[in-house]
Design an enzyme around this catalytic site. Sequence first.
Site, PDB file in Angstrom:
ATOM      1  N   ASP A 196     -26.335 -51.308 -47.450  1.00  0.00           N
ATOM      2  CA  ASP A 196     -27.013 -50.013 -47.553  1.00  0.00           C
ATOM      3  C   ASP A 196     -26.134 -48.898 -46.989  1.00  0.00           C
ATOM      4  OD1 ASP A 196     -29.121 -48.387 -48.262  1.00  0.00           O
ATOM      5  OD2 ASP A 196     -30.123 -48.590 -46.329  1.00  0.00           O
ATOM      6  N   ASP A 372     -36.750 -50.427 -47.901  1.00  0.00           N
ATOM      7  CA  ASP A 372     -36.802 -50.236 -46.456  1.00  0.00           C
ATOM      8  C   ASP A 372     -38.126 -50.755 -45.891  1.00  0.00           C
ATOM      9  OD1 ASP A 372     -34.326 -48.924 -46.648  1.00  0.00           O
ATOM     10  OD2 ASP A 372     -35.327 -47.060 -47.185  1.00  0.00           O
TER      11      ASP A 372
END
Length: 451
Positions: A196, A372
Amino acid sequence: MDGGSVLEIIGKEIIGVMAPVSICMFLVVLLVYTVFNPSTAADATIAVRTAANLIYLESPTDSTTQKLEGAVLNAIVFVAIITVVTFVLVLLYYYRFTNFLIYYTRFSVFLIFSTMGSMILISIIERFNIPVDAVTFYVLLFNFTVLGTVSVFSNGVPIIVKQSTMVLLGIIVAAWFSRLPEWTTWVVLVALALYDLVAVLAPGGPLKLLVELASSREEELPALVYESRPTVARSPGSSARDSSLGLLVAPGLGMNDHSSSQGVELQELLASRINNNNSNVIGIQEREVGHHTVMNHGEIEEAVVDLEERSPLVTRLSTDHNSNVNNNGDRGHGDITAGNENQVSRGNDDENTMGDNAESGSSRGIKLGMGDFIFYSVLVGRAAMYDLMTVYACYLAIISGLGCTLILLAVCRHALPALPISIALGVIFYFLTRLLMEPFVVGVSVNLMMF
């Protein structure tokens, strides 16, 4: 930032993001602790086969070295698959296959609700011995799947329903991934945090390319994104009914179109009534009382006052219409003065300014990807399989990391990865709590040194 500190400015947005994340993590912990916990469910120790453990399926009899090597291989393969898929999505979006991406996302959500959701429901039914027949179960599952998919993608549902469905989607996926083997879970979480970080910040990163493409085209990404939207700005004169609707309905869901349609209906109503009563009208004199226009003709006055309460466009439309009527010369019994014209012009400018402010206000809000939500909850779900003390520590670490990320977002003013800080703190706090804090607290409590 003259109005106060950073926390005061983005406080509502931070709470709007942290609240659903906390709810998602709490429900995943509750689900894992009661249904998938090895101490309470006999089949919870059976690892599921997913894209995160294609190469190596962990076994309790394997050595630590074998588990670590297998977990690293699983993480590499999983991140490689995600990278390839993301670059394919970038190419499709670059060549404007937007409809394909939208339908692909809808189909994925439908599969998640129908497959993963059904398996979790079956596990809950078996765990608590809930009496239900197969026909009822499949009917409920079909309705749940269809309504869930419609709630995620439809613009006609209240924003609270859409946000709740997004949280439910994250709970289902996170509860499913929480059943991964322990070593694979931790290594995959660390690998995803690193991915990420690179994908969002590195030049040429796939997620960075997607965000830049969407920004250049001024379009919304066809992705599963949770958006914390502030209160919808509304123009003065709107009723309490409009206010409550603005709080529940997402911005841009036809509220402006509704007002415009009311304005068009008002203009047509005024024209028809003037035409029908043309023989009885001697003159129409306009005068300003407060902030709206009152007409001497009783019937038109009632129409204006009645519709003005529902539409902020009444004053401008009625004034423009009468100016057009007077300019025709057929019904020109009264002329609009220069002062009234300037007032209408200022009203138009004010209305355009309010529209710009409302649009900018409605576009505000922090967006958090569903990935997330999922991997935060996977972390605390895995911690729940060991002890609740580690759950508390991981939760505080994740929320602290998310708060730091949101503050950095307010300072940097561009897209930031939400996983690295929270996952790093969560993993560190988990192992510190498990290896240091828990033995200390348990030892002190057993020896009656702290109670």
